[in-house]
Design an enzyme around this catalytic site. Sequence first.
Site, PDB file in Angstrom:
ATOM      1  N   GLU A 193       1.007  -1.222   0.067  1.00  0.00           N
ATOM      2  CA  GLU A 193       0.112   0.097   0.095  1.00  0.00           C
ATOM      3  C   GLU A 193       0.890   1.509   0.001  1.00  0.00           C
ATOM      4  O   GLU A 193       1.715   1.340   0.953  1.00  0.00           O
ATOM      5  CB  GLU A 193      -0.964  -0.179   1.075  1.00  0.00           C
ATOM      6  CG  GLU A 193      -1.618   1.161   1.377  1.00  0.00           C
ATOM      7  CD  GLU A 193      -2.592   1.711   0.460  1.00  0.00           C
ATOM      8  OE1 GLU A 193      -3.377   1.109  -0.035  1.00  0.00           O
ATOM      9  OE2 GLU A 193      -2.233   2.601  -0.057  1.00  0.00           O
ATOM     10  N   LEU A 217      -3.711   2.216   4.695  1.00  0.00           N
ATOM     11  CA  LEU A 217      -4.427   1.202   4.576  1.00  0.00           C
ATOM     12  C   LEU A 217      -6.069   1.405   4.692  1.00  0.00           C
ATOM     13  O   LEU A 217      -6.273   2.696   5.300  1.00  0.00           O
ATOM     14  CB  LEU A 217      -4.239   0.166   5.883  1.00  0.00           C
ATOM     15  CG  LEU A 217      -2.948  -0.589   6.007  1.00  0.00           C
ATOM     16  CD1 LEU A 217      -2.769  -1.462   6.979  1.00  0.00           C
ATOM     17  CD2 LEU A 217      -3.008  -1.804   4.613  1.00  0.00           C
ATOM     18  N   GLY A 218      -6.980   0.861   4.147  1.00  0.00           N
ATOM     19  CA  GLY A 218      -8.053   1.267   4.063  1.00  0.00           C
ATOM     20  C   GLY A 218      -8.859   1.884   2.870  1.00  0.00           C
ATOM     21  O   GLY A 218      -9.998   2.000   2.543  1.00  0.00           O
ATOM     22  N   GLY A 219      -7.900   2.524   2.078  1.00  0.00           N
ATOM     23  CA  GLY A 219      -8.077   3.070   0.677  1.00  0.00           C
ATOM     24  C   GLY A 219      -8.895   3.977   0.669  1.00  0.00           C
ATOM     25  O   GLY A 219      -9.318   4.794   1.582  1.00  0.00           O
ATOM     26  N   GLY A 225     -25.115  15.115 -10.462  1.00  0.00           N
ATOM     27  CA  GLY A 225     -26.042  14.604  -9.451  1.00  0.00           C
ATOM     28  C   GLY A 225     -26.002  13.245  -9.258  1.00  0.00           C
ATOM     29  O   GLY A 225     -27.354  12.422  -9.129  1.00  0.00           O
ATOM     30  N   GLY A 226     -25.058  12.580  -9.197  1.00  0.00           N
ATOM     31  CA  GLY A 226     -24.934  11.044  -8.898  1.00  0.00           C
ATOM     32  C   GLY A 226     -24.991  10.996  -7.433  1.00  0.00           C
ATOM     33  O   GLY A 226     -25.228  11.943  -6.687  1.00  0.00           O
ATOM     34  N   GLU A 259     -26.829  18.743 -13.057  1.00  0.00           N
ATOM     35  CA  GLU A 259     -26.907  17.441 -13.564  1.00  0.00           C
ATOM     36  C   GLU A 259     -26.943  17.489 -15.134  1.00  0.00           C
ATOM     37  O   GLU A 259     -27.872  18.011 -15.640  1.00  0.00           O
ATOM     38  CB  GLU A 259     -27.711  16.555 -12.714  1.00  0.00           C
ATOM     39  CG  GLU A 259     -27.932  15.187 -13.425  1.00  0.00           C
ATOM     40  CD  GLU A 259     -26.733  14.384 -13.681  1.00  0.00           C
ATOM     41  OE1 GLU A 259     -25.716  14.141 -12.599  1.00  0.00           O
ATOM     42  OE2 GLU A 259     -26.573  13.762 -14.817  1.00  0.00           O
ATOM     43  N   ARG A 300     -15.956   8.419 -11.154  1.00  0.00           N
ATOM     44  CA  ARG A 300     -14.352   8.246 -11.031  1.00  0.00           C
ATOM     45  C   ARG A 300     -13.969   7.192 -11.885  1.00  0.00           C
ATOM     46  O   ARG A 300     -14.622   6.530 -12.490  1.00  0.00           O
ATOM     47  CB  ARG A 300     -14.484   7.190  -9.506  1.00  0.00           C
ATOM     48  CG  ARG A 300     -15.031   8.117  -8.412  1.00  0.00           C
ATOM     49  CD  ARG A 300     -14.814   7.585  -7.073  1.00  0.00           C
ATOM     50  NE  ARG A 300     -13.252   7.008  -6.542  1.00  0.00           N
ATOM     51  CZ  ARG A 300     -12.422   7.885  -6.073  1.00  0.00           C
ATOM     52  NH1 ARG A 300     -13.022   9.027  -5.751  1.00  0.00           N
ATOM     53  NH2 ARG A 300     -11.327   7.376  -5.701  1.00  0.00           N
ATOM     54  N   HIS A 341     -42.063  -5.669  16.211  1.00  0.00           N
ATOM     55  CA  HIS A 341     -42.854  -4.583  16.480  1.00  0.00           C
ATOM     56  C   HIS A 341     -42.248  -3.756  17.753  1.00  0.00           C
ATOM     57  O   HIS A 341     -42.125  -4.467  18.642  1.00  0.00           O
ATOM     58  CB  HIS A 341     -44.321  -4.779  16.435  1.00  0.00           C
ATOM     59  CG  HIS A 341     -45.280  -3.531  16.641  1.00  0.00           C
ATOM     60  ND1 HIS A 341     -45.590  -2.509  15.828  1.00  0.00           N
ATOM     61  CD2 HIS A 341     -45.608  -2.982  17.896  1.00  0.00           C
ATOM     62  CE1 HIS A 341     -46.170  -1.528  16.346  1.00  0.00           C
ATOM     63  NE2 HIS A 341     -46.416  -1.928  17.355  1.00  0.00           N
TER      64      HIS A 341
HETATM   65  P1  NAD Z   1     -21.810   9.265 -10.998  1.00  0.00           P
HETATM   66  O1  NAD Z   1     -21.510   8.378 -12.177  1.00  0.00           O
HETATM   67  O2  NAD Z   1     -22.731   8.288 -10.008  1.00  0.00           O
HETATM   68  O3  NAD Z   1     -22.302  10.498 -11.269  1.00  0.00           O
HETATM   69  C1  NAD Z   1     -21.676  11.423 -11.777  1.00  0.00           C
HETATM   70  C2  NAD Z   1     -22.913  12.394 -12.340  1.00  0.00           C
HETATM   71  O4  NAD Z   1     -22.219  13.424 -13.169  1.00  0.00           O
HETATM   72  C3  NAD Z   1     -23.577  11.618 -13.570  1.00  0.00           C
HETATM   73  O5  NAD Z   1     -24.749  11.766 -13.126  1.00  0.00           O
HETATM   74  C4  NAD Z   1     -23.318  12.544 -14.716  1.00  0.00           C
HETATM   75  O6  NAD Z   1     -24.184  12.531 -15.656  1.00  0.00           O
HETATM   76  C5  NAD Z   1     -22.956  13.778 -14.210  1.00  0.00           C
HETATM   77  N1  NAD Z   1     -22.106  14.762 -15.195  1.00  0.00           N
HETATM   78  C6  NAD Z   1     -21.139  14.311 -16.049  1.00  0.00           C
HETATM   79  N2  NAD Z   1     -20.537  15.282 -16.701  1.00  0.00           N
HETATM   80  C7  NAD Z   1     -21.429  16.246 -16.334  1.00  0.00           C
HETATM   81  C8  NAD Z   1     -21.526  17.657 -16.837  1.00  0.00           C
HETATM   82  N3  NAD Z   1     -20.454  18.235 -17.727  1.00  0.00           N
HETATM   83  N4  NAD Z   1     -22.407  18.736 -16.366  1.00  0.00           N
HETATM   84  C9  NAD Z   1     -23.283  18.153 -15.346  1.00  0.00           C
HETATM   85  N5  NAD Z   1     -23.209  16.734 -15.024  1.00  0.00           N
HETATM   86  C10 NAD Z   1     -22.293  15.979 -15.347  1.00  0.00           C
HETATM   87  O7  NAD Z   1     -20.357   9.451 -10.184  1.00  0.00           O
HETATM   88  P2  NAD Z   1     -19.960  10.009  -8.740  1.00  0.00           P
HETATM   89  O8  NAD Z   1     -21.292  10.372  -7.876  1.00  0.00           O
HETATM   90  O9  NAD Z   1     -18.750  10.535  -8.690  1.00  0.00           O
HETATM   91  O10 NAD Z   1     -19.715   8.625  -7.960  1.00  0.00           O
HETATM   92  C11 NAD Z   1     -18.377   7.678  -8.378  1.00  0.00           C
HETATM   93  C12 NAD Z   1     -18.674   6.462  -7.998  1.00  0.00           C
HETATM   94  O11 NAD Z   1     -18.340   6.218  -6.653  1.00  0.00           O
HETATM   95  C13 NAD Z   1     -19.762   5.755  -8.638  1.00  0.00           C
HETATM   96  O12 NAD Z   1     -19.538   4.711  -9.227  1.00  0.00           O
HETATM   97  C14 NAD Z   1     -20.466   5.475  -7.368  1.00  0.00           C
HETATM   98  O13 NAD Z   1     -21.374   4.239  -7.575  1.00  0.00           O
HETATM   99  C15 NAD Z   1     -19.541   5.273  -6.302  1.00  0.00           C
HETATM  100  N6  NAD Z   1     -19.964   5.846  -5.093  1.00  0.00           N
HETATM  101  C16 NAD Z   1     -20.820   5.117  -4.103  1.00  0.00           C
HETATM  102  C17 NAD Z   1     -21.217   5.794  -3.058  1.00  0.00           C
HETATM  103  C18 NAD Z   1     -22.585   4.816  -2.436  1.00  0.00           C
HETATM  104  O14 NAD Z   1     -22.805   3.841  -2.805  1.00  0.00           O
HETATM  105  N7  NAD Z   1     -22.894   5.332  -1.203  1.00  0.00           N
HETATM  106  C19 NAD Z   1     -20.843   6.791  -2.596  1.00  0.00           C
HETATM  107  C20 NAD Z   1     -19.966   7.333  -3.372  1.00  0.00           C
HETATM  108  C21 NAD Z   1     -19.264   7.106  -4.382  1.00  0.00           C
END
Ligand code: NAD
Length: 580
Positions: free
Chosen positions: A147, A151-153, A293-294, A315, A384, A557
């Site tokens: 690493e 650790l834990g990434g 808005g992911g 988004e 990512r 319950h």
């Molecule tokens: P994501 O792919 O979920 O969302 C990125 C968003 O950015 C998309 O909806 C996309 O349409 C938007 N986008 C891209 N280009 C754009 C632009 N020019 N203008 C406006 N919007 C734009 O990615 P993320 O939210 O960065 O997450 C990364 C990864 O990490 C994902 O695979 C996610 O599942 C994972 N993650 C999961 C969790 C969890 O499960 N709780 C938490 C954090 C991260």
Amino acid sequence: MLLLFLRGIKMIIDVRLESLDSTSEAKVVRILKKTGEKVKPGDVLFELEADKSSFSVESSAQGIISEILVEESQTVKACDLMAKIDGTPCGQATASDDNGGFNYFGNLLKPRKQEMECDITIIGGGPGGYVAAIQAAKMGAKVILIEKDTLGGTCLNRGCIPTKSLVRSAEVYNNLKDAENFGCHAEKISVDIKKVVSRKDRIINQLVKGIDYILKKHNVKVIKGTGEIKDSQTVFVKEGVAEITIKTKNIIIATGSKSSSLPIPGKDLECVMDSSDALQMDELPEKMVIIGGGVIGMEFAFIFSGFGVDVTVVEFLDEVLAAFDSDIIEEISKIAKGKGIKIFTGSKVEQIIQGEDGQSIVVFSKDNEKKYISADKVLMAVGRQPSLDGLDVASLGLELNDKGRGIKVNEKMQTNIPNIYAIGDVTNRVLLAHVASHQGIVAVKNIMGVPSEIDYNVIPSAIFTDPEIAMVGIGEKAAKKQGIDVEVGKFPFAASGKALTMGESRGFVKIIKQKCTGKILGGAIIGPHATDLIAEIALAVKKGLTCEDVIETVHAHPTTAEAIHEAVLAAESGAIHFVN
Ligand code: NAD
């Protein structure tokens, strides 16, 4: 002159405990050297334990131990003197180093070459790599884990755990603000973001130490450095001055992922953060724009809005959290709006400009119109990408996925080179910590001769918005697309006694049932405890349980789990505590 003076000089060197913070103590577990024994830099002198984690104290000198000043089982504090060495400090030349002209710096930097052998070398100590290491050790393999960082990434240091710590702080703050509704009084409520961040750091520290402790207990050799795969049986790593060549029967690549950035003007401005920066803020901005808005974007939108920041999400797609069914998206969008989070969908961010007043301006296009929003901080959350840094995939001949994103693996997590496996985000399959861990176990089992595969149809997802969202198996949207005939049962938390006592009437549980078999194919929850409750639906989907199986199972319950029971009833014969 000075260098000549130092030549071969001997002195008494103190060995002190330096790696503890001043508040903690450690117990001496093992003393590995005796008085009179020869030591060289890097030799382990003592093994200690603190906060359920173990660590070692190494010699920084070459010489002979003249005194050991502690005993096994003794408690020691930071800076305590543990031993004395009669010799030369690390980096100083000794007479035996000399072969002609004296070269102080040459000796200081002189690499120490080492060779090691093992069954499995794992590159990357995140939730994929460290879980694989523990699993492999438990199955009897000799394991080396490399690493380069902590650790834990990402999960532990810059992702899942730190964000959940912030989520909890925001929740406590909002509960205090809402205290009157619960018959309680709270005054002078405010957020100290520095304390929020240091609480988060303490939690990370404790968990990292815990992982280190477990790895040591399983005799996993952890090397701090960047692993380079030389060939399918050789990994090279530099750890300080040591140059280590590992001869290994198998390799697991678990190097994770890194934040992506948009290739737009202004992306490198100081006001632009990625999710790691957002976890380290020492001041809360007044206004923040989140690009994307992911999952990451929406989690941070709720965190910062929870701390009182004016948040706008931009988004690109027509919906936030596009992977979810539309009723979930509608519900979370409505709740976000209620909290003052502004969301622009169908909006493409094109530029970030630094204004004269220090504010940043995010430029985006929506319906062919240019729009501008100003903010103090901009969070880039646009996905990512697999981290292939340090891996010379081309010369190794490692096959990549389509478009070169991630290392290609089969269901056993094996790459095209049979003894090299890849797990976690670097495979770009499903970027979730729990998937990485599971893939790690699958890879190790296959290496150890136990056939194993991962079932990607039953991967729960857990989103820590407020309220939480979770989903597993097939969604309504996907079922329709695939032509699967399904029935949907829904139960709102507004009809759950437990949820109401918690002051949580938002959201619902949704069950997707296959019409012809009555089997539960999937489910989604938005509401209190959603991310914990999803485990029951995951088990039902994985084990092919029918709605009847769940209906016949008594649910305690008053709990939020009753909402699952009721939603399953709704999919079958109708809920008891709700009429559609
Ligand atoms: P994501 O792919 O979920 O969302 C990125 C968003 O950015 C998309 O909806 C996309 O349409 C938007 N986008 C891209 N280009 C754009 C632009 N020019 N203008 C406006 N919007 C734009 O990615 P993320 O939210 O960065 O997450 C990364 C990864 O990490 C994902 O695979 C996610 O599942 C994972 N993650 C999961 C969790 C969890 O499960 N709780 C938490 C954090 C991260």
